[in-house]
Design a protein around this motif. Sequence first.
Motif, PDB file in Angstrom:
ATOM      1  N   ASP A  92       0.807  -1.218   0.000  1.00  0.00           N
ATOM      2  CA  ASP A  92       0.000   0.000   0.000  1.00  0.00           C
ATOM      3  C   ASP A  92       0.842   1.270   0.000  1.00  0.00           C
ATOM      4  OD1 ASP A  92       1.016  -0.408   2.463  1.00  0.00           O
ATOM      5  OD2 ASP A  92      -0.840  -0.195   3.577  1.00  0.00           O
ATOM      6  N   LEU A  93       2.110   1.199  -0.479  1.00  0.00           N
ATOM      7  CA  LEU A  93       2.975   2.375  -0.547  1.00  0.00           C
ATOM      8  C   LEU A  93       3.449   2.576  -1.978  1.00  0.00           C
ATOM      9  CD1 LEU A  93       5.206   1.994   2.643  1.00  0.00           C
ATOM     10  CD2 LEU A  93       3.233   3.492   2.348  1.00  0.00           C
ATOM     11  N   ASP A  94       3.740   3.825  -2.298  1.00  0.00           N
ATOM     12  CA  ASP A  94       4.258   4.153  -3.612  1.00  0.00           C
ATOM     13  C   ASP A  94       5.702   3.668  -3.717  1.00  0.00           C
ATOM     14  OD1 ASP A  94       4.703   5.136  -6.100  1.00  0.00           O
ATOM     15  OD2 ASP A  94       4.468   7.245  -5.593  1.00  0.00           O
ATOM     16  N   ILE A  95       6.081   3.245  -4.925  1.00  0.00           N
ATOM     17  CA  ILE A  95       7.421   2.718  -5.135  1.00  0.00           C
ATOM     18  C   ILE A  95       8.482   3.796  -4.909  1.00  0.00           C
ATOM     19  CG2 ILE A  95       7.391   3.223  -7.608  1.00  0.00           C
ATOM     20  CD1 ILE A  95       9.014   0.161  -5.895  1.00  0.00           C
ATOM     21  N   GLN A  96       8.124   5.076  -5.091  1.00  0.00           N
ATOM     22  CA  GLN A  96       9.084   6.149  -4.906  1.00  0.00           C
ATOM     23  C   GLN A  96       9.477   6.329  -3.444  1.00  0.00           C
ATOM     24  OE1 GLN A  96      10.505   7.577  -7.456  1.00  0.00           O
ATOM     25  NE2 GLN A  96       9.214   6.504  -8.921  1.00  0.00           N
ATOM     26  N   ASP A  97       8.679   5.806  -2.534  1.00  0.00           N
ATOM     27  CA  ASP A  97       8.981   5.906  -1.108  1.00  0.00           C
ATOM     28  C   ASP A  97       9.818   4.736  -0.590  1.00  0.00           C
ATOM     29  OD1 ASP A  97       7.468   8.234  -0.994  1.00  0.00           O
ATOM     30  OD2 ASP A  97       5.625   7.130  -0.565  1.00  0.00           O
ATOM     31  N   MET A  98      10.096   3.768  -1.438  1.00  0.00           N
ATOM     32  CA  MET A  98      10.840   2.587  -1.021  1.00  0.00           C
ATOM     33  C   MET A  98      12.333   2.770  -1.283  1.00  0.00           C
ATOM     34  SD  MET A  98       8.389   0.877   0.156  1.00  0.00           S
ATOM     35  CE  MET A  98       9.284  -0.627   0.547  1.00  0.00           C
ATOM     36  N   PRO A  99      13.202   2.182  -0.439  1.00  0.00           N
ATOM     37  CA  PRO A  99      14.659   2.288  -0.666  1.00  0.00           C
ATOM     38  C   PRO A  99      15.083   1.534  -1.922  1.00  0.00           C
ATOM     39  CG  PRO A  99      14.191   0.747   1.108  1.00  0.00           C
ATOM     40  CD  PRO A  99      12.887   1.402   0.772  1.00  0.00           C
ATOM     41  N   GLU A 100      16.222   1.917  -2.443  1.00  0.00           N
ATOM     42  CA  GLU A 100      16.738   1.302  -3.672  1.00  0.00           C
ATOM     43  C   GLU A 100      18.155   0.781  -3.414  1.00  0.00           C
ATOM     44  OE1 GLU A 100      16.641   2.136  -8.470  1.00  0.00           O
ATOM     45  OE2 GLU A 100      16.352   3.782  -7.068  1.00  0.00           O
ATOM     46  N   TYR A 101      18.398  -0.444  -3.865  1.00  0.00           N
ATOM     47  CA  TYR A 101      19.690  -1.107  -3.667  1.00  0.00           C
ATOM     48  C   TYR A 101      20.388  -1.270  -5.016  1.00  0.00           C
ATOM     49  CZ  TYR A 101      17.264  -2.363   0.663  1.00  0.00           C
ATOM     50  OH  TYR A 101      16.559  -2.322   1.835  1.00  0.00           O
ATOM     51  N   VAL A 102      21.709  -1.179  -4.986  1.00  0.00           N
ATOM     52  CA  VAL A 102      22.515  -1.361  -6.189  1.00  0.00           C
ATOM     53  C   VAL A 102      23.465  -2.523  -5.964  1.00  0.00           C
ATOM     54  CG1 VAL A 102      24.017  -0.254  -7.871  1.00  0.00           C
ATOM     55  CG2 VAL A 102      22.405   1.129  -6.562  1.00  0.00           C
ATOM     56  N   MET A 103      23.433  -3.489  -6.868  1.00  0.00           N
ATOM     57  CA  MET A 103      24.305  -4.657  -6.784  1.00  0.00           C
ATOM     58  C   MET A 103      25.162  -4.766  -8.038  1.00  0.00           C
ATOM     59  SD  MET A 103      21.486  -7.148  -5.112  1.00  0.00           S
ATOM     60  CE  MET A 103      20.231  -5.903  -5.240  1.00  0.00           C
ATOM     61  N   ARG A 104      26.365  -5.272  -7.858  1.00  0.00           N
ATOM     62  CA  ARG A 104      27.294  -5.398  -8.982  1.00  0.00           C
ATOM     63  C   ARG A 104      27.701  -6.853  -9.157  1.00  0.00           C
ATOM     64  NH1 ARG A 104      32.344  -1.659  -8.464  1.00  0.00           N
ATOM     65  NH2 ARG A 104      32.752  -3.103  -6.752  1.00  0.00           N
ATOM     66  N   HIS A 105      27.839  -7.242 -10.393  1.00  0.00           N
ATOM     67  CA  HIS A 105      28.238  -8.618 -10.698  1.00  0.00           C
ATOM     68  C   HIS A 105      29.709  -8.829 -10.348  1.00  0.00           C
ATOM     69  CE1 HIS A 105      29.618 -11.895 -13.462  1.00  0.00           C
ATOM     70  NE2 HIS A 105      28.533 -12.446 -12.978  1.00  0.00           N
ATOM     71  N   ASN A 106      29.997  -9.933  -9.643  1.00  0.00           N
ATOM     72  CA  ASN A 106      31.384 -10.275  -9.331  1.00  0.00           C
ATOM     73  C   ASN A 106      31.753 -11.583 -10.016  1.00  0.00           C
ATOM     74  OD1 ASN A 106      30.188 -12.292  -7.744  1.00  0.00           O
ATOM     75  ND2 ASN A 106      30.281 -11.043  -5.897  1.00  0.00           N
ATOM     76  N   ARG A 107      33.023 -11.839 -10.057  1.00  0.00           N
ATOM     77  CA  ARG A 107      33.509 -13.003 -10.808  1.00  0.00           C
ATOM     78  C   ARG A 107      33.222 -14.322 -10.110  1.00  0.00           C
ATOM     79  NH1 ARG A 107      39.509 -10.842 -12.786  1.00  0.00           N
ATOM     80  NH2 ARG A 107      38.739  -9.032 -13.982  1.00  0.00           N
ATOM     81  N   LYS A 108      32.940 -14.279  -8.825  1.00  0.00           N
ATOM     82  CA  LYS A 108      32.704 -15.518  -8.084  1.00  0.00           C
ATOM     83  C   LYS A 108      31.288 -16.056  -8.289  1.00  0.00           C
ATOM     84  CE  LYS A 108      36.067 -14.352  -4.511  1.00  0.00           C
ATOM     85  NZ  LYS A 108      36.301 -14.153  -3.052  1.00  0.00           N
TER      86      LYS A 108
END
Length: 335
Positions: free
Chosen positions: A227-243
């Motif tokens: 029941d919340l707008d997506i703009q109010d939610m935190p955002e995570y950034v993930m990066r691809h690693n070789r493992k």
Amino acid sequence: MFHTSWFTIRTFLRDAGGSLYHIFIVALSAGIALLLPLGAKQFLTFWSHVEHDKFSIICMEMTVAVLLIAVLSYIHRSIRDRSMAAVATGAGLVSFFPKRTPAAQHHIKQLKEEQGTGRTIMVIGSSGYSTFVDQVGDLSSVLDKCLGAKILLVNPNGQEASARIQAMGHPQHTLATFREEIRQSIDLLKRLKAMGKAVKLKLYADPPLIKMVILGDYLWLQHYHADLDIQDMPEYVMRHNRKDHGLYTLYAHYFENRWESTEIPEYDLETDELVYRSRGGKEIRREQFESQAAAEESRATGKLLHINPDPPRLTASASLMNPLCKASESSESQG
């Protein structure tokens, strides 16, 4: 042209900042080495004045104790932060935006533009309007510079879309507004396809769970709250690693499974049809997208109009009137 020049200037400043940092460290260490003899001499002079003063010695001991506590606490916190940073690095988490402030919004858009230029982007979203249709969206400029796109959006004609809108309970977010946003997203993708970009769109029927954008080696993730707008939610950034044991691999695999699912039809941007395919990629059937929406609306209207098709009857009165009717009918037949 402006973006290219600004990127070159920023790269030069970043490299120059790293060189200046090393120069500063070398100069600082040389200065400390030169000042050590003078510092030792000053300390011995100071100690000769306070070594017989008990009050001064007690104050100095307390000061040293406070400094030791502060230094040890800092070292402990640094060790703990390093261990947490190692865990985040192993999981592939490189950044976190808890709130969408104007400065954070600008920074996010800038990072996505750098990471998505010249790549095939992959997106899972709801309507896609706030992501790449709106001029201030995160991917509004990225789509113009990407090679292609694979996009998964919610089917606006499904029951889950209606349930999602009703759960939010926002007066501005209606089902008609949501369908209009989907239509504008489709129009944008049609224009990109006409420009020669490899754009594909699929519409899934289940409720939206996550908003995910894959830009090369980087993955941006948000959670759709009930029941919340997506703009109010935190955002995570993930990066691809070789493992290949980070969260990037997990969510990228999730996207591939969703994209290859035979239950999710592909939207034909030329004929406005939903195309269902087998696991081998062979086309099974097609459904007209607009007619499907009209059929569902007419079906819903029909349900409202035919909830009780028969007029109400008074059964008790009818049972009382039956003998009178039969008597009148018999007298008329006799007459």
